[in-house]
Design an enzyme around this catalytic site. Structure first.
Site, PDB file in Angstrom:
ATOM      1  N   ALA A 189       0.862  -1.182   0.000  1.00 45.17           N
ATOM      2  CA  ALA A 189       0.000   0.000   0.000  1.00 45.17           C
ATOM      3  C   ALA A 189       0.900   1.234   0.000  1.00 45.17           C
ATOM      4  CB  ALA A 189      -0.875  -0.018   1.240  1.00 45.17           C
ATOM      5  N   GLY A 204       0.494  -5.129   0.764  1.00 42.93           N
ATOM      6  CA  GLY A 204      -0.618  -5.156  -0.181  1.00 42.93           C
ATOM      7  C   GLY A 204      -0.223  -5.765  -1.520  1.00 42.93           C
ATOM      8  N   GLU A 234      -0.671  -9.281  -1.109  1.00 36.48           N
ATOM      9  CA  GLU A 234      -2.114  -9.547  -0.977  1.00 36.48           C
ATOM     10  C   GLU A 234      -2.790  -9.584  -2.351  1.00 36.48           C
ATOM     11  OE1 GLU A 234      -2.494  -6.414   2.079  1.00 36.48           O
ATOM     12  OE2 GLU A 234      -3.500  -7.945   3.283  1.00 36.48           O
ATOM     13  N   GLU A 262       3.835  -5.834   7.379  1.00 39.79           N
ATOM     14  CA  GLU A 262       3.026  -4.768   7.980  1.00 39.79           C
ATOM     15  C   GLU A 262       3.307  -4.534   9.460  1.00 39.79           C
ATOM     16  OE1 GLU A 262       1.937  -6.773   5.640  1.00 39.79           O
ATOM     17  OE2 GLU A 262       0.442  -5.817   4.354  1.00 39.79           O
TER      18      GLU A 262
END
Ligand code: 3H9
Length: 655
Positions: free
Chosen positions: A68, A107, A110, A130
């Site tokens: 992210a 992310g 992910e 994270e």
């Protein structure tokens, strides 16, 4: 082959019937709002266009997707949110294959986990780091990864934020295949064949059954390392949940937890540390300066510090020449260095071929003339001005004129050492922390006469060693020891004012320090600082507040843990409050007519943080440190300051 663009950062080419979607969002292809919108538009296109039978997702450069966009955290969220994009990928009717060309983190992984197949190049780095940012994965990582690799391995990776290389990811089952060459061509072949079989949607898989005992063990180990941080514990809870809850329930709980943690002080602190690390070592005006070539590193003195530096340099691929005064000392130095490498072999961190390769690049000699070949020479001799200046003078006659000369002094003035050489511009300070092969922090001292390309070379050297270089100006003790002195002084003032050492230590340990200050003193030994205080006694400002308690402890032979008594006593090795020390403290207070007051843990921490931050402000005002975040990094990486509090400057600012 036809090309389309879906946003500023997402484009695609159609190779026959496969749409290869590429994310190009330098520097790390973070999942910014533009990337998310681009991916949605690409999926819209692939869905509608009957000429497309399958989709490949990949990235440019050496990153697949770095995660992210951390810079978006703390700002109002922009649609489409990542979980929505990811759900769309997983549910997509046509095969979606992740061609992982480089780092797939957070992310980024992910997104890959939601794809129907994952293939990777050997250079790919894969993980959900994270927790290092004080958060948990927020787009399905805690629910999908255990479905692929089981609960134990998922806890081990997610709760520790551990990143693995493609090879290990392949063994664990995170990726389906490892492709040496032509990743996209292979992805196209895979995608086409996937079009003919039922798609494997990670979210629909059951979590493989495993031993409860192994899960509990992995969880306990992760929590032990977390030292009170929230994110690892939440990560463990969410991964466990994946085995019992439906995907939808698990994702909802993960998202709730992610949002709460993202807005926490802990996450703000760790984000600060993340960006502080990226800013560290950047010096205005140095961007265009080319570093000198360094391949051979000379190290004068192969004691504890010198041998650690030698190992760090050998690990980084340098040739190393160690210098001692006698053949016997040189042999001992070589043994010491080989001993550190042997330990690494014993613990499995290094293989024997790696050790032999390192030893083949090592010479330890009793003749400083060997240093004529060195590109950089680091002195790690006894911290005494005469010893160091004499050495620098001698080295002038041996080193090439373009060789760099570094001093590893902790407390001496490098500018004073520099006066001994006819080439002051080549001198820089490299203040390593012990053990130098382990500790990441390296204070790079920009001396009065250091040439810009010498500083640039020192920084490039530090980076190659894998160190975190912090540039600082010349001052006694540099950044770290100056802040540490202020911290220590304040703690001793507080002892005189009424707090007991164990109360201060308990407050610091609850705050997140691995060990309280007085326990650290005892571990390090009290006599070296005592000797320094005695040396400085004549020049000390008589009006300045001076606490005699540490001197009294030393006078009583309480030199710390190694003699079983210091600020504490250590019956059976266990740290214990000692009535003799308490009596000694009371007597010192009485001598100054101090009426002791009591302190809460919060008052103790607040006062210590303020002392550190005030000294930090002074370092900034004096131009010794370039930025407050550099000071935070020094204290986190050299002095045990808890990273999830962001460092003393950050923490004091938040209070
Ligand atoms: C996440 O993904 C949450 C999700 O689970 C849920 C969402 C709903 N964002 O490190 P470098 C910048 S959390 C923004 O020197 P390298 C960095 O500041 C994220 N910026 O490069 C620097 O900027 P500058 C999980 C980022 O090649 C520049 O990129 N992901 C981000 O040595 C170069 O960085 C992570 O925690 C980012 N995500 O290493 C991975 N990442 O040039 C974090 C970097 O202005 N990133 N920047 O100083 C890394 O570990 C490394 O950057 C990486 C590249 C290995 C990717």
């Amino acid at each position: 082959m036809s090309a389309s663009r879906f946003s500023d950062t997402v484009s695609a080419t159609l190779t026959d019937d496969v749409l290869v979607v590429t994310i190009d969002n330098p520097p790390v292809n973070a999942l910014s709002a533009d990337v998310r919108a681009g991916l949605m538009a690409a999926l819209d296109h692939a869905e509608k266009d009957s000429a497309v039978v399958a989709v490949i997702l990949t990235g440019t450069g050496n990153t697949f997707i770095g995660g992210a966009d951390i810079k978006e955290f703390g700002k109002p969220p922009i649609e489409p949110l990542l979980p929505l994009v990811i759900a769309r990928v997983e549910k997509f009717a046509k095969p979606v294959v992740a061609a992982i060309n480089g780092a797939a983190l957070g992310g980024g992984l992910e997104v890959a986990l939601a794809c129907h197949e994952r293939i990777a190049s050997p250079s790919a780095k894969i993980g959900l780091p994270e927790v290092k940012l004080g958060i948990v994965p927020g787009a399905g990582g805690t629910q999908r990864l255990p479905r692929l690799i089981g609960t134990v391995a998922a806890i081990e990776l997610i709760a520790n934020g551990r990143i693995v290389l493609a090879n290990e990811a392949d063994k664990l089952g995170i990726i389906d295949s490892l492709i040496e060459n032509s990743l996209i061509d292979s992805a196209i072949v895979s995608a086409r064949s996937a079009a003919d079989v039922p798609l494997r949607r990670t979210g629909t898989l059951p979590v493989p059954p495993g031993s409860q005992e192994a899960v509990d063990k992995a969880a306990a180990e992760a929590l032990r390392k977390a030292r009170g941080q929230r994110a690892p514990a939440e990560a463990v809870r969410l991964v466990r949940l994946a085995a019992t809850a439906s995907l939808a329930e698990g994702l909802a709980e993960e998202r709730r937890t992610f949002v709460t943690l993202r807005d926490s002080d802990e996450a703000a602190a760790l984000r600060h540390v993340f960006f502080a690390e990226r800013a560290a070592g950047k010096v205005d005006g140095l961007e265009k300066v080319s570093p000198r070539k360094i391949e051979t590193v000379g190290i004068v003195g192969t004691g504890l510090m010198g041998s650690g530096i030698a190992v760090a340099a050998l690990n980084a691929g340098y040739s190393v020449i160690g210098i001692e005064q006698t053949r016997e000392a040189a042999d001992k130095g070589r043994e010491r260095i080989a001993g550190i490498l042997d330990k690494a072999v014993q613990s499995g961190r290094l293989d024997t071929a790696g050790r032999d390769d390192r030893l083949s690049r090592l010479t330890v000699a009793a003749d400083a003339a060997e240093l004529a070949q060195a590109d950089l020479v680091i002195e790690a001799v006894f911290d005494d001005l005469t010893v160091k200046t004499e050495l620098f003078q001698r080295l002038d006659g041996i080193l090439r004129t373009d060789a760099i000369l570094a001093t590893n002094t902790s407390y001496l003035d490098p500018d004073a050492i520099t006066t001994a050489t006819a080439h002051p511009k080549r001198v820089v300070g490299l203040h390593f922390f012990s053990p130098a092969n382990i500790m990441r922090l390296l204070e790079v001292v920009n001396c009065k006469r250091t040439a810009p390309d010498v500083l640039a070379s020192a920084l490039a050297f530090a980076k190659r060693l894998g160190k975190l270089p912090i540039v600082c100006g010349v001052t006694e003790g540099f950044i770290g020891n100056r802040i540490f002195s202020a911290y220590r002084r304040e703690a001793e003032f507080m002892v005189e004012d009424g707090a007991l050492p164990h109360e201060i230590d308990a407050a610091l340990e609850v705050y997140g320090f691995p060990m309280g200050l007085f326990a650290v003193y005892d571990m390090a030994g009290l006599e070296i600082a005592w000797a320094r205080r005695k040396r400085q006694a004549a020049t000390r400002d008589p009006a300045a507040r001076y606490v005699v308690i540490a001197d009294r402890l030393c006078e009583a032979g309480r030199f710390g843990q190694k003699v079983g008594r210091g600020w504490y006593s250590y019956p059976d090795g266990k740290r214990t409050v000692d009535a003799e020390v308490t009596a000694l403290i009371k007597a010192a207070r009485a001598e100054k007519d101090i009426t002791p007051k009591s302190f809460t843990a919060d008052e103790i921490v607040t006062r210590l943080l303020k002392a550190m931050a005030d000294e930090g402000d002074a370092l900034l005002a004096e131009g010794i440190a370039a930025r407050a975040s550099d000071i935070d990094l020094v204290m986190i990486n050299g002095y045990g300051f808890p990273p999830h509090k962001g460092g003393p400057m950050f923490a004091a600012g938040r209070r």
